[in-house]
Design a protein around this motif. Structure first.
Motif, short mmCIF file in Angstrom:
data_model
loop_
_atom_site.label_atom_id
_atom_site.label_comp_id
_atom_site.label_asym_id
_atom_site.label_seq_id
_atom_site.Cartn_x
_atom_site.Cartn_y
_atom_site.Cartn_z
N ASP A 1 36.54 26.42 38.60
CA ASP A 1 35.77 26.96 37.48
C ASP A 1 35.80 28.48 37.48
OD1 ASP A 1 34.24 27.48 39.69
OD2 ASP A 1 32.42 26.48 38.95
N LYS A 2 36.62 29.06 38.37
CA LYS A 2 36.76 30.52 38.43
C LYS A 2 37.86 30.93 37.47
CE LYS A 2 35.19 30.61 43.24
NZ LYS A 2 35.55 30.87 44.66
N MET A 3 37.49 31.05 36.21
CA MET A 3 38.47 31.29 35.17
C MET A 3 37.77 31.92 33.96
SD MET A 3 38.95 27.41 33.71
CE MET A 3 39.45 27.93 32.07
N GLY A 4 38.57 32.58 33.12
CA GLY A 4 38.05 33.05 31.85
C GLY A 4 37.22 34.31 31.92
N TYR A 5 37.15 34.98 33.07
CA TYR A 5 36.38 36.22 33.16
C TYR A 5 37.16 37.22 34.02
CZ TYR A 5 34.97 34.35 37.76
OH TYR A 5 34.97 33.84 39.02
N GLY B 1 37.98 39.46 36.91
CA GLY B 1 37.62 39.35 38.31
C GLY B 1 37.80 37.97 38.87
N CYS B 2 38.24 37.00 38.04
CA CYS B 2 38.38 35.64 38.57
C CYS B 2 39.49 35.56 39.62
CB CYS B 2 38.62 34.64 37.44
SG CYS B 2 40.13 34.88 36.48
N TYR B 3 40.53 36.40 39.48
CA TYR B 3 41.58 36.39 40.50
C TYR B 3 41.02 36.81 41.85
CZ TYR B 3 45.04 36.04 36.70
OH TYR B 3 45.79 35.64 35.62
N TYR B 4 40.19 37.87 41.83
CA TYR B 4 39.55 38.29 43.08
C TYR B 4 38.70 37.15 43.65
CZ TYR B 4 40.56 43.30 42.33
OH TYR B 4 41.16 44.53 42.17
N ASP B 5 37.95 36.48 42.80
CA ASP B 5 37.05 35.44 43.28
C ASP B 5 37.78 34.23 43.82
OD1 ASP B 5 34.83 36.93 42.72
OD2 ASP B 5 34.34 35.93 40.83
N ARG B 6 39.01 34.00 43.36
CA ARG B 6 39.79 32.88 43.91
C ARG B 6 40.35 33.22 45.28
NH1 ARG B 6 43.38 32.04 38.81
NH2 ARG B 6 41.80 31.49 37.26
N MET B 7 40.34 34.50 45.65
CA MET B 7 40.79 34.92 46.98
C MET B 7 39.61 34.85 47.95
SD MET B 7 43.14 38.23 46.07
CE MET B 7 44.60 38.11 45.04
N SER B 8 39.68 33.95 48.90
CA SER B 8 38.54 33.75 49.79
C SER B 8 38.23 34.98 50.64
CB SER B 8 38.80 32.54 50.71
OG SER B 8 39.94 32.77 51.54
N GLY B 9 39.24 35.83 50.84
CA GLY B 9 39.03 37.00 51.68
C GLY B 9 38.73 38.27 50.92
N VAL B 10 38.53 38.17 49.60
CA VAL B 10 38.28 39.37 48.80
C VAL B 10 37.01 39.20 47.99
CG1 VAL B 10 39.24 41.01 47.14
CG2 VAL B 10 40.77 39.81 48.72
N GLY B 11 37.11 38.62 46.79
CA GLY B 11 35.95 38.51 45.91
C GLY B 11 35.67 39.82 45.19
N ARG B 12 35.05 39.71 44.01
CA ARG B 12 34.80 40.91 43.21
C ARG B 12 33.94 41.93 43.94
NH1 ARG B 12 32.16 38.50 38.07
NH2 ARG B 12 31.69 36.85 39.58
#
Length: 339
Positions: free
Chosen positions: A135-139, A141-152
């Motif tokens: 459900d990490k889509m459409g906004y 920063g979602c790419y960052y949030d899909r990275m477990s070691g990064v996040g927005r």
């Protein structure tokens, strides 16, 4: 939308490029034979190999065609075992100084990479793990949030240490004999793979795609290619898979194929996101695609497949070598990236 959770701590991706003259391809010592040898050596070794063609080594031009092998390896040791095998090491060591071949080997920490796709069709990193819904889509920063070691919240720790992007030297269009190793690379370069596959679409979906998305997609890719290092786009390669046939009978060579893949090097992921936010055409394209192909959309259940991979790279995780390539090829063409 779907993503993958890679079980291993690090994966390896290697891009091989072979620049073949479009006229007088030559004899047994030319890159044509080297490409055949490389394909034999790669057979059944990477987890996945995507054969691609790029019209020209840098931008579309009349002199060379670059044949690319985008390879995915489950672990760096998997790649190293193959790379150091006698047959492979002999092949690479004995290439002539005008071979027209390069490799870019990436060791990618899985907490700093992601793939997003609208279909369960296996592409890229999808060959290394199973897809799961996200459900990490459409906004933004979602790419960052899909990275477990990064996040927005933590993205500020993954920007480039360089205050300005390196300049790209104007290419002479001629071969640069010998071996050039690219070693002086900064932290947090971002490598991006964008792909589109229309090889299985219906006639109605094809018409819908041309009416709503074909033009905006082509303009977005063209804008990225034209942006250049000053906007953080260090290198751009628009490629296609000729084996899958053409979507359009005329128009741009690469983007007219059913299956096309673009490879981008960004100074960091902030540059990629900034370009996406600033480009009005891309903003509209992103919104309308999610609306049309999402739940309840006109193309829900459509067969067009899009995917994007983004990877934030450690400085010591990138190893590049260019052997007799056209001056300006890849990261070799950047002022700071030469030895």
């Amino acid at each position: 939308m779907y993503s993958v959770s890679l079980p291993q701590p690090t994966i390896a991706v290697t891009i091989f490029g072979i620049q073949i003259p479009k006229t007088n391809p030559g004899t047994a010592s030319t890159p044509t034979v080297a490409l055949t040898t490389l394909d034999t050596l790669l057979s059944n070794h990477p987890t996945h190999t995507q054969p691609l063609v790029q019209d020209g080594p840098i931008t579309p031009e009349a002199t060379y065609t670059t044949h690319i092998r985008l390879t995915y390896w489950a672990t760096p040791s998997h790649f190293t075992e193959w790379w150091e095998s006698p047959a492979v090491s002999t092949f690479w060591r004995t290439l002539p100084p005008t071979a027209g071949i390069y490799r870019e080997t990436l060791q990618i920490p899985t907490p700093k990479t992601q793939i997003g796709t609208n279909k369960l069709t296996k592409n890229g990193q999808g060959h290394l793990a199973s897809y799961a819904g996200t459900d990490k889509m459409g906004y933004w920063g979602c790419y960052y949030d899909r990275m477990s070691g990064v996040g927005r919240a933590n993205k500020g720790n993954h920007v480039s240490p360089l205050k300005t992007a390196p300049c790209r030297r104007e290419s002479t269009g001629t071969l640069r004999p010998g071996r050039v190793a690219v070693t002086r690379l900064p932290e947090n370069l971002c490598f991006v793979v964008e792909g589109q596959d229309h090889s299985d679409v219906s006639a109605a979906e094809k018409d819908y795609w041309f009416a709503h998305f074909d033009g905006p997609v082509k303009r977005w890719v063209a804008d990225l290619v034209a942006a250049g290092p000053e906007a953080g786009v260090l290198d751009a390669r628009v490629c296609f898979d000729p084996s899958q046939g053409r979507l359009a009978d005329s128009g741009e060579e690469a983007l007219g194929y059913n299956r096309k893949t673009e490879l981008f090097w960004f100074l960091d992921m902030e540059c990629m996101e900034r370009l996406g936010r600033m480009n009005a055409g891309h903003v509209a394209l992103r919104r309308e695609f999610l609306k049309a192909y999402g739940p309840g959309g006109e193309m829900e259940g459509g067969r067009a497949c899009l995917w994007v991979e983004t990877s934030i790279l450690p400085a010591d995780g990138v190893e590049c070598e260019y052997i007799g390539c056209v001056d300006g090829t890849g990261l070799m063409g950047l002022e700071w990236a030469q030895e």
